[in-house]
Write an enzyme that holds these catalytic residues in place. Structure first.
Site, PDB file in Angstrom:
ATOM      1  N   ARG A  97       0.846  -1.243   0.142  1.00  8.61           N
ATOM      2  CA  ARG A  97       0.054   0.045  -0.036  1.00  8.61           C
ATOM      3  C   ARG A  97       0.815   1.255  -0.056  1.00  8.61           C
ATOM      4  O   ARG A  97       0.487   2.502  -0.260  1.00  8.61           O
ATOM      5  CB  ARG A  97      -0.869  -0.001   1.292  1.00  8.61           C
ATOM      6  CG  ARG A  97      -2.079  -0.912   1.010  1.00  8.61           C
ATOM      7  CD  ARG A  97      -3.009  -0.869   2.274  1.00  8.61           C
ATOM      8  NE  ARG A  97      -2.683  -1.305   3.540  1.00  8.61           N
ATOM      9  CZ  ARG A  97      -3.447  -1.834   4.484  1.00  8.61           C
ATOM     10  NH1 ARG A  97      -4.728  -1.497   4.386  1.00  8.61           N
ATOM     11  NH2 ARG A  97      -3.082  -2.120   5.554  1.00  8.61           N
ATOM     12  N   LYS A 129      -3.272 -17.096  10.227  1.00  7.40           N
ATOM     13  CA  LYS A 129      -4.116 -17.053  11.265  1.00  7.40           C
ATOM     14  C   LYS A 129      -4.405 -15.789  11.838  1.00  7.40           C
ATOM     15  O   LYS A 129      -3.336 -14.990  11.463  1.00  7.40           O
ATOM     16  CB  LYS A 129      -3.613 -17.935  12.340  1.00  7.40           C
ATOM     17  CG  LYS A 129      -2.602 -17.661  13.084  1.00  7.40           C
ATOM     18  CD  LYS A 129      -2.462 -18.458  14.281  1.00  7.40           C
ATOM     19  CE  LYS A 129      -1.134 -18.138  15.251  1.00  7.40           C
ATOM     20  NZ  LYS A 129      -1.446 -16.719  16.079  1.00  7.40           N
ATOM     21  N   ASP A 165      -0.433 -22.789   9.374  1.00 15.16           N
ATOM     22  CA  ASP A 165      -0.292 -22.808  10.880  1.00 15.16           C
ATOM     23  C   ASP A 165       1.294 -23.265  11.105  1.00 15.16           C
ATOM     24  O   ASP A 165       1.472 -24.290  10.933  1.00 15.16           O
ATOM     25  CB  ASP A 165      -1.375 -23.645  11.560  1.00 15.16           C
ATOM     26  CG  ASP A 165      -0.999 -23.829  13.145  1.00 15.16           C
ATOM     27  OD1 ASP A 165       0.104 -23.355  13.645  1.00 15.16           O
ATOM     28  OD2 ASP A 165      -2.027 -24.147  14.008  1.00 15.16           O
ATOM     29  N   HIS A 166       2.104 -22.149  11.475  1.00 16.58           N
ATOM     30  CA  HIS A 166       3.533 -22.553  11.318  1.00 16.58           C
ATOM     31  C   HIS A 166       4.011 -23.800  12.297  1.00 16.58           C
ATOM     32  O   HIS A 166       4.770 -24.426  12.129  1.00 16.58           O
ATOM     33  CB  HIS A 166       4.236 -21.410  11.843  1.00 16.58           C
ATOM     34  CG  HIS A 166       4.300 -20.779  12.991  1.00 16.58           C
ATOM     35  ND1 HIS A 166       3.330 -19.996  13.626  1.00 16.58           N
ATOM     36  CD2 HIS A 166       5.068 -21.004  13.954  1.00 16.58           C
ATOM     37  CE1 HIS A 166       3.704 -19.709  14.714  1.00 16.58           C
ATOM     38  NE2 HIS A 166       4.715 -20.415  15.193  1.00 16.58           N
ATOM     39  N   HIS A 191      -2.887 -23.548  16.843  1.00 17.12           N
ATOM     40  CA  HIS A 191      -1.602 -24.470  17.212  1.00 17.12           C
ATOM     41  C   HIS A 191      -1.795 -25.466  18.187  1.00 17.12           C
ATOM     42  O   HIS A 191      -1.513 -26.663  17.917  1.00 17.12           O
ATOM     43  CB  HIS A 191      -0.329 -23.348  17.902  1.00 17.12           C
ATOM     44  CG  HIS A 191       0.124 -22.328  17.180  1.00 17.12           C
ATOM     45  ND1 HIS A 191      -0.388 -22.293  15.813  1.00 17.12           N
ATOM     46  CD2 HIS A 191       0.195 -21.037  17.649  1.00 17.12           C
ATOM     47  CE1 HIS A 191       0.098 -20.967  15.469  1.00 17.12           C
ATOM     48  NE2 HIS A 191       0.493 -20.350  16.408  1.00 17.12           N
TER      49      HIS A 191
END
Length: 514
Positions: A67, A179, A208-209, A272
């Site tokens: 942006r 997330k 989701d790491h 998680h």
């Protein structure tokens, strides 16, 4: 006392891999939120490490949509500055950087400006010809969830997200979203409706790491490739399961406002820790295929015993560390929990009667994320004195997710000598040391899987909604005050005393954070 000289030998099996990861497809990654903290700390370092290791596709490009107006050179300089701080391997490999930088471009525009998305389409067509990516495009929304509907509308309006009509369709378009997937069940359903109106579920990668961490992935191999453990992995032998995600940090990096709006349950539990619980509790899948594994995980979510209203106070303890309300961006009367301890039940044949204890918190005494499988104590002591019986400790299997990913098993042994004295022994191995190779960062694996189209480690629509269906009544009870008080705890402690009391009532205790 700590023993020295423990020898751990690893023996890789001969032959082809059981499941071959495969090469990622040529593609362009279109990154929204490229100047944000996640991109600088995780995404660009992961992509650069893949470049340095030769794992990125030969035909690859990255177009950042920002942006704020900046040209390609200014954007590349910003990325390099971030890599010099956060890249896994230091000092920065200049040859790898030059190659990586040649693949980076930037375009600016407003998220709600159709003309900006038309320019993006033109840029992607030019990049595709220059890099030879074959029309494959991976859109990564590393932006606040509030921007998702606007971005989806802009991309779809420009014809950049055609729906996949059949599996394996080429060229492909995929979307990665970070997330939180909503704030509660209704907002998660609304987000999923927005996504489904544009894309097929196969095209959506909810990242989701935690699921990219080596120990989490190894849970499946550890359970289902070892007959000495899987027969014990049930209510007959397991007393309880403990899942801990403890952090020593607080609101560093200006996260106070975000965290005050989110809280520990939305930030850690809903995604998680419930994902890790599902991998621990799931039944053996019929194959290592993505949908077979995700089917079994979803069955676990459906088996979670609901906790609502007045029940919440006896199953959930929440806390807030002293000084949280003085953090920048946090309301002075905030009731947002920074700590949670939960007692959960999986009501199925395997786990009926086995409690799952989850805890997560900020500003605790130790940084550790691990799963502990606590086996039942011996049914009767073979020793003549009750004192000896009291000294026996049940076996515990610990799966360490971070830091220093690895596995440890504790058991009882006789101390050498004439007397029969008992000592606890812990056999521990760390992945990086035992296999003599660095453990990749989670985002490295997950980004490659997105390019491969492998959704095994990503959350599916039904699982996301099932997890929210469990968590939302708990959040409602806590936010309305019927779920019990918010306890305070000292920074650097193990959390509020009420969490320890919840377990002690059942004759159990948390693993000490030390």
């Amino acid at each position: 006392m700590e023993a020295q000289g423990l020898h751990i030998e690893t023996t890789p099996r001969e032959g082809e891999p059981i499941v071959s990861a495969g090469r990622p497809d040529p593609c362009i990654v279109v990154l929204f939120g490229a100047t944000g903290d996640l991109a600088q700390r995780k995404l660009f370092p992961a992509l650069f490490e893949l470049q340095r290791s030769g794992l990125l596709p030969e035909h690859f490009g990255l177009v950042a949509f920002s942006r704020s107006a900046q040209d390609d050179d200014a954007f590349r300089a910003q990325v390099k500055e971030g890599l010099q701080r956060f890249a896994r391997t230091q000092p920065l490999d200049e040859a790898a950087w030059e190659h990586f930088a040649s693949r980076l471009e930037c375009i600016s525009g407003g998220y709600d400006d159709p003309a900006a998305f038309a320019r993006l389409r033109e840029r992607l067509e030019a990049t595709e010809k220059r890099q030879g990516t074959g029309g494959n495009q991976l859109y990564y929304l590393a932006t606040p969830a509030s921007t998702f509907p606007t971005l989806l509308k802009g991309l779809a309006g420009a014809g950049l997200l055609p729906r996949e009509e059949q599996p394996g369709q080429k060229p492909w378009r995929r979307l990665v979203i970070e997330k939180p997937f909503g704030r509660d069940l209704e907002t998660a359903r609304e987000l999923n409706r927005n996504l489904a109106s544009v894309l097929d579920e196969r095209q959506i990668f909810r990242i989701d790491h935690y699921l990219g961490k080596e120990t989490v992935q190894n849970l499946l191999v550890f359970r289902f490739a070892n007959t000495i453990f899987e027969p014990l992995w049930n209510r007959n032998y397991v007393d309880h399961v403990e899942i801990t995600a403890a952090e020593t940090l607080g609101m560093e990096g200006g996260r106070g406002r975000f965290y005050d709006e989110t809280g520990v349950i939305r930030d850690m539990v809903q995604n998680h820790l419930l994902q890790v619980l599902a991998l621990c509790a799931m039944e053996p899948p019929t194959s290592f295929g993505a949908e077979d594994i995700r089917d079994e995980k979803n069955k676990v979510f459906r088996a979670l015993r609901s906790v609502e209203g007045g029940e919440v106070g006896s199953h959930v303890v929440v806390g807030q560390y002293q000084g949280f309300r003085e953090e920048q961006g946090v309301a002075k009367d905030s009731r947002t929990p920074t700590y949670v301890a939960m007692r959960m039940n999986v009501d199925n044949w395997r786990w009926k009667g086995v409690p799952f204890y989850l805890r997560a918190g900020k500003k605790l005494s130790k940084r550790v994320t691990e799963v502990s499988i606590h086996f039942k104590p011996v049914p009767i002591s073979l020793f003549s004195t009750s004192d000896a019986c009291q000294r026996l400790e049940p076996n515990v299997l610990r799966l360490r997710i971070q830091p220093q990913e690895g596995i440890a098993l504790s058991f009882e042994s006789k101390v050498p000598g004439e007397d029969v004295s008992i000592a606890g022994v812990t056999m521990d191995f760390a992945y990086a040391e035992s296999f003599r190779k660095p453990v990749p960062e989670a985002y490295e694996r997950l980004l490659l899987d997105c390019m491969r189209g492998n959704a095994t480690l990503f959350a599916r629509k039904d699982s996301v909604e099932q997890a929210w269906a469990y968590v939302t009544p708990i959040l409602q009870a806590l936010e309305s005050g019927v779920g019990g008080p918010i306890h305070t705890y000292a920074p650097g402690s193990a959390g509020p005393d009420a969490a320890a009391a919840m377990l002690s009532k059942e004759g159990r205790r948390w693993t000490v954070l030390k």
